[in-house]
Design a protein around this motif. Structure first.
Motif, PDB file in Angstrom:
ATOM      1  N   LYS A  70       0.752  -1.233   0.147  1.00 54.50           N
ATOM      2  CA  LYS A  70       0.137  -0.047   0.100  1.00 54.50           C
ATOM      3  C   LYS A  70       0.828   1.132  -0.028  1.00 54.50           C
ATOM      4  O   LYS A  70       0.518   2.355  -0.980  1.00 54.50           O
ATOM      5  CB  LYS A  70      -1.025   0.068   1.195  1.00 54.50           C
ATOM      6  N   ARG A  71       1.827   1.338   0.846  1.00 50.45           N
ATOM      7  CA  ARG A  71       2.640   2.489   1.100  1.00 50.45           C
ATOM      8  C   ARG A  71       3.502   2.763  -0.362  1.00 50.45           C
ATOM      9  O   ARG A  71       3.800   3.693  -0.643  1.00 50.45           O
ATOM     10  CB  ARG A  71       3.749   2.457   2.180  1.00 50.45           C
ATOM     11  N   GLU A  72       3.822   1.706  -1.058  1.00 54.35           N
ATOM     12  CA  GLU A  72       4.781   1.746  -2.064  1.00 54.35           C
ATOM     13  C   GLU A  72       3.643   2.235  -3.280  1.00 54.35           C
ATOM     14  O   GLU A  72       4.048   3.076  -4.080  1.00 54.35           O
ATOM     15  CB  GLU A  72       5.228   0.378  -2.687  1.00 54.35           C
ATOM     16  N   LEU A  77       2.053   6.931  -6.520  1.00 50.75           N
ATOM     17  CA  LEU A  77       1.104   8.098  -6.746  1.00 50.75           C
ATOM     18  C   LEU A  77       1.395   9.390  -6.479  1.00 50.75           C
ATOM     19  O   LEU A  77       1.256  10.447  -7.411  1.00 50.75           O
ATOM     20  CB  LEU A  77      -0.255   7.812  -5.974  1.00 50.75           C
ATOM     21  N   ALA A  78       2.086   9.682  -5.348  1.00 54.58           N
ATOM     22  CA  ALA A  78       2.649  11.063  -4.858  1.00 54.58           C
ATOM     23  C   ALA A  78       3.806  11.434  -5.840  1.00 54.58           C
ATOM     24  O   ALA A  78       3.804  12.638  -6.193  1.00 54.58           O
ATOM     25  CB  ALA A  78       3.129  10.721  -3.446  1.00 54.58           C
ATOM     26  N   LEU A  79       4.638  10.427  -6.070  1.00 59.45           N
ATOM     27  CA  LEU A  79       5.772  10.744  -7.238  1.00 59.45           C
ATOM     28  C   LEU A  79       5.042  11.219  -8.630  1.00 59.45           C
ATOM     29  O   LEU A  79       5.747  12.273  -9.154  1.00 59.45           O
ATOM     30  CB  LEU A  79       6.628   9.513  -7.293  1.00 59.45           C
ATOM     31  N   ALA A  87       5.975  11.226  -1.294  1.00 57.38           N
ATOM     32  CA  ALA A  87       6.349  10.104  -1.726  1.00 57.38           C
ATOM     33  C   ALA A  87       7.494   9.363  -0.863  1.00 57.38           C
ATOM     34  O   ALA A  87       7.535   8.225  -0.505  1.00 57.38           O
ATOM     35  CB  ALA A  87       6.951  10.258  -3.108  1.00 57.38           C
ATOM     36  N   LYS A  88       8.383  10.320  -0.427  1.00 56.54           N
ATOM     37  CA  LYS A  88       9.433   9.730   0.750  1.00 56.54           C
ATOM     38  C   LYS A  88       8.879   9.379   2.043  1.00 56.54           C
ATOM     39  O   LYS A  88       9.414   8.385   2.512  1.00 56.54           O
ATOM     40  CB  LYS A  88      10.427  10.928   0.729  1.00 56.54           C
ATOM     41  N   LEU A  89       7.827  10.079   2.473  1.00 53.73           N
ATOM     42  CA  LEU A  89       7.234   9.621   3.799  1.00 53.73           C
ATOM     43  C   LEU A  89       6.624   8.218   3.647  1.00 53.73           C
ATOM     44  O   LEU A  89       6.770   7.355   4.489  1.00 53.73           O
ATOM     45  CB  LEU A  89       6.107  10.462   4.123  1.00 53.73           C
ATOM     46  N   GLU A  93       7.530   4.900   5.563  1.00 57.25           N
ATOM     47  CA  GLU A  93       6.690   3.823   6.277  1.00 57.25           C
ATOM     48  C   GLU A  93       6.854   2.417   5.565  1.00 57.25           C
ATOM     49  O   GLU A  93       6.331   1.242   6.385  1.00 57.25           O
ATOM     50  CB  GLU A  93       5.242   4.231   6.400  1.00 57.25           C
ATOM     51  N   LYS A  94       7.073   2.355   4.122  1.00 60.02           N
ATOM     52  CA  LYS A  94       7.189   1.039   3.706  1.00 60.02           C
ATOM     53  C   LYS A  94       8.381   0.433   4.315  1.00 60.02           C
ATOM     54  O   LYS A  94       8.150  -0.827   4.569  1.00 60.02           O
ATOM     55  CB  LYS A  94       7.342   1.079   2.317  1.00 60.02           C
ATOM     56  N   MET A  95       9.439   1.078   4.520  1.00 56.74           N
ATOM     57  CA  MET A  95      10.766   0.440   5.156  1.00 56.74           C
ATOM     58  C   MET A  95      10.442   0.007   6.590  1.00 56.74           C
ATOM     59  O   MET A  95      10.838  -1.001   6.835  1.00 56.74           O
ATOM     60  CB  MET A  95      11.886   1.570   5.005  1.00 56.74           C
ATOM     61  N   LEU A  96       9.734   0.922   7.250  1.00 55.01           N
ATOM     62  CA  LEU A  96       9.299   0.337   8.586  1.00 55.01           C
ATOM     63  C   LEU A  96       8.574  -0.918   8.513  1.00 55.01           C
ATOM     64  O   LEU A  96       8.814  -1.888   9.519  1.00 55.01           O
ATOM     65  CB  LEU A  96       8.712   1.352   9.321  1.00 55.01           C
TER      66      LEU A  96
END
Length: 223
Positions: A70-72, A77-79, A87-89, A93-96
């Motif tokens: 979902k975060r990816e 979409l943000a990018l 997009a970075k945020l 969260e995806k990394m977390l």
């Protein structure tokens, strides 16, 4: 080896030790069955807790995987919308969630492995219980047979082997002695009777002889 398995080995070893000392193996088997039923109940309860914990770990793992996806998508979409900060945020969260995925995957695999081990041990407990339970009646019959055999062995000198012929030989000797004593008394009494009769007979002859002598004397006087 798990703590559960070590405790089980101790239980079996204790049973074997008590079996060597027990005067009533069937009672010991009943105690073993009772203890095993308790162990099965405890194992089933622990199995339920482990199963629930395993499901929870799997849910956390699935959630972490889902949130990464979902975060990816949100980052893409943000990018596309030229919102690089958002997009970075989303990527952070995806990394977390990726880190959570690794943590919960390890916990889930450990829990799943423990659950499988517990299931095997539970199956072993149930198999042991069924095996002992199915043979209890057989061993009870064997113990009863041994007890009856022991009682028969203890009574062996009472029910047989008492040398009956010798017993009757001794009885015959005793009866013969009694008969001999009786015959001796009878003969003795008969001898006393004969002597008395002889004495009475002798007295009559004396009187006859006395009468004859007096008669002779009287006759000679008359001459």
């Amino acid at each position: 080896m798990s703590v559960f398995r070590r405790m089980r080995d101790i239980t079996v070893a204790t049973f074997n030790e008590h079996l060597e000392q027990s005067q009533d193996p069937v009672q010991l088997i009943d105690q073993f069955l009772y203890n095993t039923r308790q162990e099965i109940a405890e194992a089933e309860k622990l199995h339920q807790q482990y199963a629930m914990h395993t499901r929870q770990m799997k849910q956390q793992l699935d959630h972490a995987l889902s949130m990464q996806t979902k975060r990816e998508e949100q980052a893409l979409l943000a990018l596309k919308a030229d919102e690089e900060h958002i997009a970075k945020l989303a990527l952070q969260e995806k990394m977390l969630y990726a880190e959570k995925e690794e943590q919960y995957r390890e916990l889930w695999e450990q829990s799943r492995e423990s659950l499988r081990e517990l299931e095997q041990q539970l199956d072993t407990l149930k198999t042991e219980y069924q095996t002992v339970h199915s043979k209890r009646q057989y061993y009870a019959a064997r113990v009863q047979t041994l007890r009856l055999q022991q009682q028969m062995n203890e009574r062996a000198g009472t029910y047989g082997g008492r040398n009956v012929p010798r017993m009757f030989n001794r009885l015959e000797d005793r009866v013969a002695d009694m008969e001999a004593e009786t015959m001796s008394l009878r003969d003795l009494r008969r001898g006393e009777g004969d002597h008395a009769q002889g004495a009475q007979g002798g007295g009559s002859l004396l009187e006859q002889e006395w009468a004859r002598l007096k008669s002779k004397l009287n006759n000679s006087g008359k001459e």
